[in-house]
Design an enzyme around this catalytic site. Structure first.
Site, mmCIF file in Angstrom:
data_model
loop_
_atom_site.group_PDB
_atom_site.id
_atom_site.type_symbol
_atom_site.label_atom_id
_atom_site.label_comp_id
_atom_site.label_asym_id
_atom_site.label_seq_id
_atom_site.Cartn_x
_atom_site.Cartn_y
_atom_site.Cartn_z
ATOM 1 N N SER A 152 -28.170 9.837 8.153
ATOM 2 C CA SER A 152 -28.526 11.246 8.341
ATOM 3 C C SER A 152 -27.828 12.151 7.324
ATOM 4 O O SER A 152 -28.206 13.311 7.154
ATOM 5 C CB SER A 152 -28.164 11.696 9.765
ATOM 6 O OG SER A 152 -26.754 11.791 9.930
ATOM 7 N N ARG A 194 3.309 -0.052 -1.149
ATOM 8 C CA ARG A 194 4.292 0.377 -2.148
ATOM 9 C C ARG A 194 5.433 1.156 -1.506
ATOM 10 O O ARG A 194 6.595 0.995 -1.879
ATOM 11 C CB ARG A 194 3.598 1.220 -3.226
ATOM 12 C CG ARG A 194 2.627 0.423 -4.079
ATOM 13 C CD ARG A 194 1.898 1.298 -5.092
ATOM 14 N NE ARG A 194 0.979 0.507 -5.897
ATOM 15 C CZ ARG A 194 0.186 1.008 -6.836
ATOM 16 N NH1 ARG A 194 0.200 2.322 -7.079
ATOM 17 N NH2 ARG A 194 -0.623 0.215 -7.531
ATOM 18 N N HIS A 209 -10.663 -3.065 3.715
ATOM 19 C CA HIS A 209 -9.754 -2.066 4.282
ATOM 20 C C HIS A 209 -9.767 -2.307 5.788
ATOM 21 O O HIS A 209 -10.551 -1.723 6.535
ATOM 22 C CB HIS A 209 -10.240 -0.651 3.962
ATOM 23 C CG HIS A 209 -9.474 0.430 4.673
ATOM 24 N ND1 HIS A 209 -8.105 0.525 4.624
ATOM 25 C CD2 HIS A 209 -9.900 1.455 5.467
ATOM 26 C CE1 HIS A 209 -7.714 1.564 5.346
ATOM 27 N NE2 HIS A 209 -8.794 2.138 5.877
#
Length: 326
Positions: A107, A159, A181
Site C-alpha cells: 500500500s 562494535r 537482520h
C-alpha cells in the site's frame, strides 16, 4: 533521478511517523542532512505536529523545509525512507512480522512509484531483508536503487560491545555482523580488528578475555532488540541514527562502505535474495558489493541465514499472492 545531482537541494520523503520514523527525522535535523523532508503517515495530525515540532529545532541546526506530505510528493524526491509497519512485540521475532508488513508495504510502494518517483528506496521496516526484497519486486526498480538497513545497527552494536570490552572508541573498531537482520545473523570474527590489531591477536595478548566471553558478547548483540523491547517497548534511537548515516552516504555521494541489505547476484554463492553484507553506496544506490573472504564456519552461517530468509520469503509471497512489477 535528476535532482540528486543537485547538491544544493536534497529531498527526502519519510513514510512512517512512528517511533523509528520520528527519531530518524530528528536525527536528520540534528545532523543537517537534506534540505527538505516530507513526512507521510496515515495519522495526519501526527505528521503535522512532528513537522511543526521539528521545525522549531531548525534555528539551532540548519535551514530545512519539513512538512506533512502525501505520496504524490515523492515524485521529485531523491530518497524515500520506509519505516512504516507493524511493530515487533515482546517475544515476537522479526520474521513473525512478515505477513502483516507485506500488505502494508504494498500500500506504500504502489502510490510512490505511481507518483513518478525515480530515486532510491531505503527500507527499515522489519523483517528488513524480506521487505527490501519485496520493495524491489513491487517497485520494478533496478536492484541497486532498492536497499535495506540490513545489519547496520547490529554491526554498530557489535562494535560498541567490542569497544567497551577493550576500552577504546567504537569508531576505532572495525568489525561486521552479516546475514539476516535477526536471529540467524553472525559475527565475522575473522576480519574483526581494533585499530589494525585483529581480535585473535588482542585476545592472545589479553588472556583474561576468554572465548566464552566473546560468544556471550555476540549473543547479547544478536538479542539486543528483544532486551530493549522487553524494557521499553521498542527500539528506535539506534536504527534511526543508522538510517541517517545511510541517507547521508546516499545524498552526499560518499561511496561509503556500510553493512546493508543488498541484492545477491552470485556473491557468496547466493542469488535472488536480499541479505546483510558490506557494500559501497552512493547517490546512485549500491555501487558494488564487497565479498569478504569468510572462514568455513562463517560461510556456513551465511548459507544458513540465506536459507532461512529464502524459506520465509517464498512462503510469504505464496501465502499473500502479491502482484509485483518484476
Amino acid at each position: 533521478m535528476a535532482s540528486i545531482t543537485d547538491k544544493d537541494h536534497q529531498k527526502v520523503i519519510l513514510v512512517g511517523d512512528g517511533a523509528v520514523g520520528s527519531s530518524y527525522a530528528y536525527a536528520m535535523v540534528l545532523q543537517g542532512i537534506a534540505q527538505e523532508i516530507g513526512i507521510v503517515d496515515i495519522f495526519k495530525d501526527k505528521t503535522k505536529g512532528d513537522a511543526i515540532d521539528l521545525s522549531n529545532a531548525l534555528p539551532f541546526t540548519s535551514p530545512k523545509k519539513i512538512y506533512s506530505a502525501e505520496y504524490s510528493d515523492a515524485k521529485d524526491a531523491d530518497l524515500v525512507v520506509i519505516t512504516a509497519g507493524a511493530p515487533q512485540k515482546p517475544g515476537e521475532t522479526r520474521l513473525d512480522l512478515v505477513n502483516k508488513n507485506l500488505k502494508i508495504l504494498k500500500s506504500i510502494v504502489d502510490p510512490i512509484v505511481d507518483s513518478g518517483f525515480n530515486g532510491i528506496f531505503l527500507v527499515a521496516a522489519n523483517p528488513v531483508d524480506i521487505l527490501t526484497y519485496a520493495t524491489w519486486k513491487l517497485s520494478g526498480f533496478p536492484k541497486n536503487r532498492v536497499v535495506g538497513s540490513g545489519t547496520s545497527l547490529d554491526t554498530a552494536r557489535f562494535r560498541q560491545s567490542i569497544a567497551e570490552m577493550v576500552n577504546v572508541d567504537a569508531r576505532s573498531v572495525h568489525a561486521y555482523i552479516m546475514g539476516e537482520h535477526g536471529d540467524t545473523e553472525f559475527p565475522v570474527w575473522s576480519h574483526a580488528n581494533i585499530g589494525g590489531v585483529t581480535i585473535a591477536e588482542w585476545v592472545k595478548a589479553h588472556p583474561e578475555i576468554k572465548e566464552d566471553k566473546l560468544v556471550k558478547m555476540f549473543e547479547d548483540v544478536r538479542d539486543a532488540a528483544y532486551e530493549i523491547i522487553k524494557l521499553k517497548g521498542a527500539t528506535f534511537y539506534g536504527i534511526a541514527t543508522a538510517l541517517a548515516r545511510i541517507s547521508k552516504a546516499i545524498l552526499n555521494d560518499e561511496n561509503a562502505v556500510l553493512p546493508l541489505s543488498v541484492y545477491m547476484d552470485g556473491q557468496y554463492g547466493l542469488n535472488d535474495i536480499y541479505i546483510g553484507t558490506p557494500a559501497v553506496i552512493n547517490r546512485n544506490g549500491i555501487q558494488n558489493i564487497l565479498e569478504i573472504p569468510l572462514t568455513d564456519h562463517e560461510e556456513e552461517s551465511m548459507q544458513k541465514s540465506a536459507s532461512q530468509l529464502k524459506k520465509v520469503l517464498t512462503d510469504a509471497f505464496a501465502k499473500n499472492d502479491i502482484e509485483t512489477r518484476q
